[in-house]
Write a protein that holds these residues in place. Structure first.
Motif, PDB file in Angstrom:
ATOM      1  N   PRO A  22      22.446  35.889  41.471  1.00 58.76           N
ATOM      2  CA  PRO A  22      22.594  34.571  42.108  1.00 58.76           C
ATOM      3  C   PRO A  22      22.564  34.609  43.637  1.00 58.76           C
ATOM      4  O   PRO A  22      22.051  33.692  44.266  1.00 58.76           O
ATOM      5  CB  PRO A  22      23.950  34.077  41.606  1.00 58.76           C
ATOM      6  CG  PRO A  22      24.200  34.843  40.346  1.00 58.76           C
ATOM      7  CD  PRO A  22      23.519  36.169  40.515  1.00 58.76           C
ATOM      8  N   ARG A  23      23.104  35.669  44.248  1.00 60.46           N
ATOM      9  CA  ARG A  23      23.100  35.755  45.709  1.00 60.46           C
ATOM     10  C   ARG A  23      21.675  35.895  46.235  1.00 60.46           C
ATOM     11  O   ARG A  23      21.305  35.279  47.232  1.00 60.46           O
ATOM     12  CB  ARG A  23      23.968  36.920  46.170  1.00 60.46           C
ATOM     13  CG  ARG A  23      25.455  36.642  45.961  1.00 60.46           C
ATOM     14  CD  ARG A  23      26.311  37.808  46.364  1.00 60.46           C
ATOM     15  NE  ARG A  23      26.179  38.069  47.785  1.00 60.46           N
ATOM     16  CZ  ARG A  23      26.520  39.206  48.353  1.00 60.46           C
ATOM     17  NH1 ARG A  23      27.007  40.189  47.641  1.00 60.46           N
ATOM     18  NH2 ARG A  23      26.385  39.368  49.658  1.00 60.46           N
ATOM     19  N   SER A  24      20.886  36.718  45.567  1.00 61.50           N
ATOM     20  CA  SER A  24      19.490  36.888  45.987  1.00 61.50           C
ATOM     21  C   SER A  24      18.716  35.590  45.810  1.00 61.50           C
ATOM     22  O   SER A  24      17.936  35.206  46.681  1.00 61.50           O
ATOM     23  CB  SER A  24      18.808  37.991  45.176  1.00 61.50           C
ATOM     24  OG  SER A  24      19.384  39.228  45.447  1.00 61.50           O
ATOM     25  N   LEU A  25      18.934  34.937  44.683  1.00 63.71           N
ATOM     26  CA  LEU A  25      18.242  33.672  44.433  1.00 63.71           C
ATOM     27  C   LEU A  25      18.624  32.637  45.489  1.00 63.71           C
ATOM     28  O   LEU A  25      17.757  31.950  46.032  1.00 63.71           O
ATOM     29  CB  LEU A  25      18.559  33.144  43.033  1.00 63.71           C
ATOM     30  CG  LEU A  25      17.874  31.834  42.655  1.00 63.71           C
ATOM     31  CD1 LEU A  25      16.359  31.979  42.737  1.00 63.71           C
ATOM     32  CD2 LEU A  25      18.283  31.410  41.265  1.00 63.71           C
TER      33      LEU A  25
ATOM     34  N   GLN B 235      16.184  45.135  46.773  1.00 69.51           N
ATOM     35  CA  GLN B 235      16.859  44.910  45.494  1.00 69.51           C
ATOM     36  C   GLN B 235      16.509  46.008  44.499  1.00 69.51           C
ATOM     37  O   GLN B 235      17.368  46.498  43.776  1.00 69.51           O
ATOM     38  CB  GLN B 235      16.473  43.558  44.903  1.00 69.51           C
ATOM     39  CG  GLN B 235      17.105  42.384  45.572  1.00 69.51           C
ATOM     40  CD  GLN B 235      16.604  41.091  44.970  1.00 69.51           C
ATOM     41  OE1 GLN B 235      16.183  41.049  43.812  1.00 69.51           O
ATOM     42  NE2 GLN B 235      16.627  40.039  45.751  1.00 69.51           N
ATOM     43  N   CYS B 236      15.238  46.375  44.460  1.00 71.10           N
ATOM     44  CA  CYS B 236      14.809  47.450  43.547  1.00 71.10           C
ATOM     45  C   CYS B 236      15.509  48.758  43.896  1.00 71.10           C
ATOM     46  O   CYS B 236      15.930  49.487  43.011  1.00 71.10           O
ATOM     47  CB  CYS B 236      13.284  47.650  43.629  1.00 71.10           C
ATOM     48  SG  CYS B 236      12.341  46.335  42.877  1.00 71.10           S
ATOM     49  N   GLY B 237      15.641  49.038  45.174  1.00 73.48           N
ATOM     50  CA  GLY B 237      16.310  50.263  45.616  1.00 73.48           C
ATOM     51  C   GLY B 237      17.783  50.271  45.224  1.00 73.48           C
ATOM     52  O   GLY B 237      18.318  51.305  44.816  1.00 73.48           O
TER      53      GLY B 237
END
Length: 144
Positions: free
Chosen positions: A3-6, A138-140
């Protein structure tokens, strides 16, 4: 997507996605004259587009814009993928700006009145790079 990334990405994705959706829809039924203008402008900078006829080029451009809009507006598409697509597309439009005579003031990156519609695409580049970096970070974090 967390949710934070979104929440962080949503304004970026919505603004660029809505813009590209409108642009793509406006070209779906482009008339012959509009298709000819778009094609002529693009082939002046990117001669390989000359292999396509004007109507096919405009349909392709419309589909690319609509696909990018979908990738940006659908949060299930990873930010890195949407960002990479937007970055590539905006680099192409900025290439038109940089290489087409009359778009910039002589010896400067500052736009002319004719160049403004392309110069403003620098914001799409910023959004694309931001989404790409955010998605890669995010992937990392997930791999750790």
């Amino acid at each position: 997507m967390n949710p934070r990334s979104l929440a962080r990405q949503l304004p970026l994705r919505l603004s660029a996605g809505a813009f590209l959706l409108n642009s793509g829809v406006s070209k779906v039924d482009a008339d012959e004259a509009t298709a000819g203008q778009l094609h002529g402008f693009a082939t002046g900078t990117y001669p390989f587009f000359g292999k396509l006829d004007a109507e096919r080029f405009t349909r392709l451009l419309s589909r690319v814009e609509l696909a990018l809009a979908g990738a940006l507006l659908l949060p299930v598409v990873p930010a890195a993928a949407a960002g990479a697509g937007l970055t590539a597309f905006s680099l192409g439009t900025l290439g038109l700006y940089l290489r087409t005579p009359g778009m910039r003031q002589e010896g400067s990156l500052r736009w002319t009145e004719q160049g403004l519609p392309l110069a403003k695409d620098v914001w799409m580049l910023g959004i694309g790079v931001s989404l790409l970096v955010d998605g890669l970070l995010q992937c990392g974090r997930r791999r750790r």
